[in-house]
Design a protein around this motif. Structure first.
Motif, PDB file in Angstrom:
ATOM      1  N   ALA A 106       0.940  -1.710   0.015  1.00  0.00           N
ATOM      2  CA  ALA A 106      -0.031  -0.104  -0.536  1.00  0.00           C
ATOM      3  C   ALA A 106       0.700   1.444  -0.062  1.00  0.00           C
ATOM      4  O   ALA A 106       0.449   2.457  -0.537  1.00  0.00           O
ATOM      5  CB  ALA A 106      -0.968  -0.427   1.034  1.00  0.00           C
ATOM      6  N   VAL A 107       1.902   1.401   1.078  1.00  0.00           N
ATOM      7  CA  VAL A 107       2.748   2.338   0.438  1.00  0.00           C
ATOM      8  C   VAL A 107       3.974   2.333  -0.131  1.00  0.00           C
ATOM      9  O   VAL A 107       4.162   3.450  -1.465  1.00  0.00           O
ATOM     10  CB  VAL A 107       3.292   2.447   2.045  1.00  0.00           C
ATOM     11  CG1 VAL A 107       4.228   3.629   2.109  1.00  0.00           C
ATOM     12  CG2 VAL A 107       2.415   2.635   2.965  1.00  0.00           C
ATOM     13  N   GLU A 108       4.894   1.654  -0.102  1.00  0.00           N
ATOM     14  CA  GLU A 108       6.463   1.029  -1.374  1.00  0.00           C
ATOM     15  C   GLU A 108       5.999   1.100  -2.323  1.00  0.00           C
ATOM     16  O   GLU A 108       6.313   1.465  -3.425  1.00  0.00           O
ATOM     17  CB  GLU A 108       7.216   0.012  -0.411  1.00  0.00           C
ATOM     18  CG  GLU A 108       8.592   0.647  -1.184  1.00  0.00           C
ATOM     19  CD  GLU A 108       9.547  -1.291  -0.350  1.00  0.00           C
ATOM     20  OE1 GLU A 108      10.193  -1.156  -1.470  1.00  0.00           O
ATOM     21  OE2 GLU A 108       9.133  -0.678   0.957  1.00  0.00           O
ATOM     22  N   ASP A 109       5.016  -0.459  -3.210  1.00  0.00           N
ATOM     23  CA  ASP A 109       4.562  -0.571  -3.792  1.00  0.00           C
ATOM     24  C   ASP A 109       3.963   0.392  -5.106  1.00  0.00           C
ATOM     25  O   ASP A 109       4.332   0.710  -5.943  1.00  0.00           O
ATOM     26  CB  ASP A 109       4.083  -2.052  -3.896  1.00  0.00           C
ATOM     27  CG  ASP A 109       5.245  -3.186  -4.286  1.00  0.00           C
ATOM     28  OD1 ASP A 109       6.149  -2.728  -3.635  1.00  0.00           O
ATOM     29  OD2 ASP A 109       4.235  -4.146  -3.775  1.00  0.00           O
ATOM     30  N   ASP A 111       4.583   3.799  -4.580  1.00  0.00           N
ATOM     31  CA  ASP A 111       5.259   4.963  -4.700  1.00  0.00           C
ATOM     32  C   ASP A 111       6.080   4.634  -5.829  1.00  0.00           C
ATOM     33  O   ASP A 111       6.902   5.159  -6.742  1.00  0.00           O
ATOM     34  CB  ASP A 111       6.192   5.308  -3.442  1.00  0.00           C
ATOM     35  CG  ASP A 111       5.242   5.905  -2.580  1.00  0.00           C
ATOM     36  OD1 ASP A 111       4.493   6.628  -2.759  1.00  0.00           O
ATOM     37  OD2 ASP A 111       5.713   5.661  -1.239  1.00  0.00           O
ATOM     38  N   THR A 112       6.691   2.472  -5.660  1.00  0.00           N
ATOM     39  CA  THR A 112       7.598   2.415  -6.824  1.00  0.00           C
ATOM     40  C   THR A 112       6.790   2.679  -8.400  1.00  0.00           C
ATOM     41  O   THR A 112       7.401   2.806  -9.299  1.00  0.00           O
ATOM     42  CB  THR A 112       7.718   0.973  -6.804  1.00  0.00           C
ATOM     43  OG1 THR A 112       8.505   1.871  -5.406  1.00  0.00           O
ATOM     44  CG2 THR A 112       8.939   1.007  -7.466  1.00  0.00           C
ATOM     45  N   VAL A 113       5.709   2.436  -7.891  1.00  0.00           N
ATOM     46  CA  VAL A 113       4.861   1.851  -9.688  1.00  0.00           C
ATOM     47  C   VAL A 113       5.201   4.161  -9.912  1.00  0.00           C
ATOM     48  O   VAL A 113       4.587   3.452 -11.057  1.00  0.00           O
ATOM     49  CB  VAL A 113       3.623   1.749  -9.362  1.00  0.00           C
ATOM     50  CG1 VAL A 113       2.648   2.541 -10.665  1.00  0.00           C
ATOM     51  CG2 VAL A 113       3.292   0.366  -8.644  1.00  0.00           C
ATOM     52  N   GLN A 114       5.453   4.954  -9.848  1.00  0.00           N
ATOM     53  CA  GLN A 114       5.333   6.149 -10.164  1.00  0.00           C
ATOM     54  C   GLN A 114       6.350   6.518 -10.749  1.00  0.00           C
ATOM     55  O   GLN A 114       6.235   6.787 -11.965  1.00  0.00           O
ATOM     56  CB  GLN A 114       5.540   7.124  -9.148  1.00  0.00           C
ATOM     57  CG  GLN A 114       4.306   7.330  -8.331  1.00  0.00           C
ATOM     58  CD  GLN A 114       3.988   8.037  -6.969  1.00  0.00           C
ATOM     59  OE1 GLN A 114       4.464   9.819  -7.221  1.00  0.00           O
ATOM     60  NE2 GLN A 114       4.409   8.126  -6.143  1.00  0.00           N
ATOM     61  N   ASP A 115       7.545   5.753 -10.490  1.00  0.00           N
ATOM     62  CA  ASP A 115       8.350   5.328 -11.313  1.00  0.00           C
ATOM     63  C   ASP A 115       8.736   5.105 -12.723  1.00  0.00           C
ATOM     64  O   ASP A 115       9.234   5.708 -13.856  1.00  0.00           O
ATOM     65  CB  ASP A 115      10.002   4.449 -10.958  1.00  0.00           C
ATOM     66  CG  ASP A 115      10.211   5.143  -9.778  1.00  0.00           C
ATOM     67  OD1 ASP A 115      10.295   6.177  -9.312  1.00  0.00           O
ATOM     68  OD2 ASP A 115      10.763   4.450  -8.940  1.00  0.00           O
ATOM     69  N   ARG A 116       7.290   4.348 -13.538  1.00  0.00           N
ATOM     70  CA  ARG A 116       6.847   3.988 -14.507  1.00  0.00           C
ATOM     71  C   ARG A 116       6.536   5.091 -15.613  1.00  0.00           C
ATOM     72  O   ARG A 116       7.509   5.478 -16.567  1.00  0.00           O
ATOM     73  CB  ARG A 116       5.413   3.100 -14.650  1.00  0.00           C
ATOM     74  CG  ARG A 116       4.914   2.595 -16.192  1.00  0.00           C
ATOM     75  CD  ARG A 116       6.131   1.993 -16.508  1.00  0.00           C
ATOM     76  NE  ARG A 116       6.190   0.859 -16.225  1.00  0.00           N
ATOM     77  CZ  ARG A 116       6.713  -0.201 -16.774  1.00  0.00           C
ATOM     78  NH1 ARG A 116       7.496  -0.043 -17.697  1.00  0.00           N
ATOM     79  NH2 ARG A 116       6.225  -1.735 -16.295  1.00  0.00           N
ATOM     80  N   LEU A 117       5.799   6.252 -15.348  1.00  0.00           N
ATOM     81  CA  LEU A 117       6.310   7.608 -15.896  1.00  0.00           C
ATOM     82  C   LEU A 117       7.553   8.638 -15.540  1.00  0.00           C
ATOM     83  O   LEU A 117       7.528   8.976 -17.095  1.00  0.00           O
ATOM     84  CB  LEU A 117       4.683   8.744 -15.265  1.00  0.00           C
ATOM     85  CG  LEU A 117       4.132   9.399 -15.661  1.00  0.00           C
ATOM     86  CD1 LEU A 117       4.556   9.714 -17.462  1.00  0.00           C
ATOM     87  CD2 LEU A 117       3.421  10.271 -15.276  1.00  0.00           C
ATOM     88  N   ALA A 287       6.885  -4.315  -8.624  1.00  0.00           N
ATOM     89  CA  ALA A 287       5.530  -3.601  -7.758  1.00  0.00           C
ATOM     90  C   ALA A 287       4.406  -3.949  -8.633  1.00  0.00           C
ATOM     91  O   ALA A 287       3.537  -3.840  -7.876  1.00  0.00           O
ATOM     92  CB  ALA A 287       6.184  -2.489  -7.390  1.00  0.00           C
ATOM     93  N   GLU A 288       4.210  -3.628 -10.156  1.00  0.00           N
ATOM     94  CA  GLU A 288       3.025  -3.904 -10.421  1.00  0.00           C
ATOM     95  C   GLU A 288       2.444  -4.883 -10.493  1.00  0.00           C
ATOM     96  O   GLU A 288       1.530  -4.988 -10.581  1.00  0.00           O
ATOM     97  CB  GLU A 288       3.287  -2.770 -12.087  1.00  0.00           C
ATOM     98  CG  GLU A 288       3.314  -1.616 -11.573  1.00  0.00           C
ATOM     99  CD  GLU A 288       3.571  -1.529 -13.327  1.00  0.00           C
ATOM    100  OE1 GLU A 288       3.898  -0.056 -14.299  1.00  0.00           O
ATOM    101  OE2 GLU A 288       4.323  -2.473 -14.250  1.00  0.00           O
TER     102      GLU A 288
END
Length: 525
Positions: A106-109, A111-117, A287-288
Motif C-alpha cells: 500500500a505504501v512502497e509499491d 510509490d515505486t509504480v510512479q517511476d513508470r511514468l 511492484a506492478e
C-alpha cells in the motif's frame, strides 16, 4: 489527466531538444567567433543560445509540474484502489499475507509504480525525440555523419534496453519491511521470550542481502552509462572519419564541422538517462505485478449479484452451518438469535468462536449451510449492509494514535461532540475528547481501550453487537464491570458475547457451546 500527461510529454521532448539546440548553437558560435567576424554576425547565434537556454529551463519546470501532478494523482488513485482491495479481501483473503507485506504494497509499491511514468517513460520519450531530430538535422548537413549518429543511437538503445534489465536481475520483494514491522509490533513479546537477538540477526542478514541487490542494480546502471560513453566516443571518432574527406573535398562548410562533431555528445546527454530507466524497470514491473495480484484477487466472500434491501429485522439464523477457513472447523450448527437477546458463545480455544463472529458480519463465508439476517440469506445482501447491522468488537481492536474524538469519529465522521460523549457514557467511559490515546492505545488502560472500542461500535448504530472476548487481558473487577455495562445494552441491542470464561457466560440469558470438528462434538443452543 491525459491532456496534462500529453502536454508534459511534449514539454519533456521540447526541453531535451532545446538542450541539444543549446549545445549545437554554442558550438557554432564558438567556432564562428574564433574567426573574429563583426559582432553583428554573431547576434543570431547569441540570441539562439539565450533562447534555447531559457526555453529549456521553462520547459523543464512546466513539464515537472504537469507530469508530477499526474503521477501523484495516479498514485492516489492506485492507493485508494489498494485500500479498497484490502477492505474487500480482509480478513480471509489476506490470510497468506503478513501485516508488513500489506503495508509495503500500500505504501512502497504504490510509490515505486510512479517511476513508470517519471523515470522510465519520460526519459524514453525525450531520448527518442532527440534521436529523430538530431539524426535528421545531421543527415541533412552530411548524410554519412547522420548514418553514424543513427548507428550510435540504435546500438545504444538496444544495449540499454536488453542488457541493463538483465544485469539488474529479477526483482523480488524483500521481506525486510514485513520482518521489521512484525518485530516492532511484537517487540515486548520477543524480548520476554529471549528471541529479540534472533529477530535482529534476521533483519541484519536481510539488510546485507538487500544491499547486495542494490549494488548489483547500481552496477547495472553505471555499466549502462559506461556503454553510452564508449559508444559516444566511437561515434565521435566515426563522425570525424567521415567528415575528413568531405571537408577536404570542400563539400561542407568548415563552420559546420564543429557542430556535427558535437552531435554525438548531444545524443549522449539524451541517452544516458535510459541507463537509469532500464535499471529501474524490473523493480517497477515487480511492484506492478504485486499490486495487480492484490487488486485482482478474488474476495473470500463473493459479493451479492443482485443485492436485496437491508432487512429491518435484526434476527440472526444459522441453519446447518459449518464454519471454517481452508477446511471444516465445526460440525453443522443451527442457532437463532432474536432481537434484544443476550447470547453467550463458549468453547475451547481454536474451536471456531472468532470465526463465528466474522461469519455473522459476512467477513468470512460459511463452509456449508445458510446464515440469514432478518430472514434474508447473507449472500443476497451487500457486505456493508450486513455490517451496518452487525458490529464486531474483536479481541485486539484497532486504536489509532490520535485523540479520543478522532478514534470515535471513525464510526461516524459527522457525529457531534454531544453524540460522542453519549456513546462513551453508554460504554461506561468518561474521557476528554482531546486526550491522545497513544500508539495502539498505549496511554489508556486495558479497560479504557475496550470501552473506547465499544463506544465506537455503539456510535456506528449497529443493532447486533458481537463481542469477541471483550474481557481478555482484564483483571476480575474490570472484567465484571465491563460485562455489566455490556449486558445493560440489551434489549435495545442484541448482544452476542463470545468468551471462554464461564463466569462471563453465566451472566448471559442463553449459552451456546462451540467445539472443534475433530472433537466430534455438536453445538447446542
Amino acid at each position: 489527466m491525459r491532456a496534462r500527461l500529453a502536454l508534459g510529454a511534449v514539454l519533456a521532448a521540447v526541453a531535451q531538444v532545446a538542450a541539444t539546440g543549446l549545445l549545437l548553437t554554442s558550438a557554432w558560435l564558438i567556432v564562428r567567433a574564433a574567426q573574429q567576424p563583426p559582432v553583428l554576425y554573431l547576434m543570431i547565434a547569441i540570441v539562439g543560445v539565450r533562447f534555447f537556454g531559457v526555453g529549456r529551463a521553462a520547459a523543464v519546470y512546466t513539464e515537472r509540474l504537469l507530469t508530477h501532478d499526474v503521477a501523484l494523482e495516479t498514485a492516489i488513485r492506485t492507493r485508494i484502489e489498494v485500500y479498497a482491495a484490502v477492505a474487500r479481501l480482509a480478513p480471509h483473503g489476506l490470510a497468506g499475507r503478513r501485516h508488513g507485506e500489506v503495508v509495503q504494497q500500500a505504501v512502497e509499491d504504490v510509490d515505486t509504480v510512479q517511476d513508470r511514468l517519471l523515470r522510465i517513460r519520460l526519459p524514453w520519450w525525450s531520448a527518442l525525440s532527440v534521436v529523430v531530430v538530431l539524426t535528421t538535422v545531421v543527415g541533412v548537413v552530411e548524410p554519412a555523419a547522420g548514418a553514424v549518429v543513427a548507428a550510435q543511437a540504435l546500438v545504444t538503445v538496444l544495449v540499454l534496453r536488453i542488457a541493463v534489465p538483465r544485469w539488474s536481475g529479477a526483482s523480488v520483494a524483500s521481506p525486510l519491511a514485513p520482518d521489521v514491522t512484525e518485530a516492532a509490533r511484537n517487540a515486548a513479546e520477543l524480548v520476554a521470550l529471549g528471541a529479540a537477538d534472533a529477530a535482529v540477526a534476521t533483519a541484519r542478514s536481510e539488510i546485507a542481502r538487500t544491499a547486495r541487490v542494490d549494488r548489483r542494480r547500481a552496477h547495472a546502471g553505471g555499466g549502462g552509462s559506461a556503454v553510452v560513453l564508449v559508444l559516444t566516443a566511437a561515434s565521435v571518432a566515426g563522425t570525424a572519419a567521415v567528415l575528413g574527406p568531405v571537408l577536404a573535398a570542400g563539400t561542407i562548410a568548415p563552420l559546420l564541422v564543429g557542430v556535427v562533431l558535437l552531435a554525438p555528445l548531444a545524443l549522449a546527454e539524451a541517452l544516458d538517462p535510459l541507463a537509469d530507466a532500464e535499471r529501474r524497470r524490473p523493480v517497477v514491473a515487480a511492484a506492478e505485478r504485486r499490486l495487480r495480484d492484490l487488486v485482482d484477487a478474488a474476495p473470500a466472500v463473493a459479493p451479492a449479484v443482485d443485492p436485496a434491501p437491508r432487512p429491518d429485522d435484526p434476527t440472526i439464523e444459522l441453519d446447518a452451518v459449518t464454519l471454517g477457513w481452508a477446511t471444516d472447523l465445526t460440525t453443522p450448527m443451527s442457532l437463532t438469535v432474536r432481537p434484544g437477546e443476550v447470547v453467550g458463545i463458549g468453547g475451547p480455544s481454536g474451536s471456531g468462536k472468532s470465526t463465528l463472529a466474522l461469519t455473522l458480519a459476512r467477513m468470512v463465508a460459511p463452509r456449508r449451510g445458510t446464515v440469514r439476517l432478518g430472514g434474508v440469506d447473507l449472500t443476497e445482501l451487500r457486505a456493508e449492509d450486513v455490517r451496518s447491522v452487525v458490529g464486531v468488537l474483536g479481541q485486539d481492536e484497532a486504536v489509532f494514535d490520535t485523540t479520543v474524538r478522532e478514534n470515535l469519529r471513525i464510526a461516524r465522521p459527522a457525529a457531534g461532540d454531544d453524540e460522542l460523549v453519549a456513546a462513551m457514557a453508554r460504554a461506561g467511559l468518561a474521557l476528554d475528547l482531546e486526550r491522545g490515546v497513544g500508539e495502539r492505545g498505549s496511554h489508556l488502560s486495558g479497560g479504557e481501550r475496550q470501552r473506547l472500542a465499544l463506544a465506537r461500535l455503539l456510535l456506528g448504530g449497529h443493532r447486533v453487537l458481537v463481542l469477541d472476548e471483550p474481557t481478555e487481558h482484564l483483571d476480575g473487577p474490570l472484567a465484571r464491570a465491563l460485562v455489566e455495562d455490556v449486558l445493560a445494552l440489551a434489549p435495545e441491542h442484541t448482544v452476542v458475547l463470545i468468551s471462554h470464561d464461564p463466569a462471563v457466560l453465566e451472566r448471559c440469558g442463553r449459552q451456546v457451546v462451540v467445539e472443534r470438528l475433530d472433537a466430534r462434538s455438536t453445538v447446542v443452543a
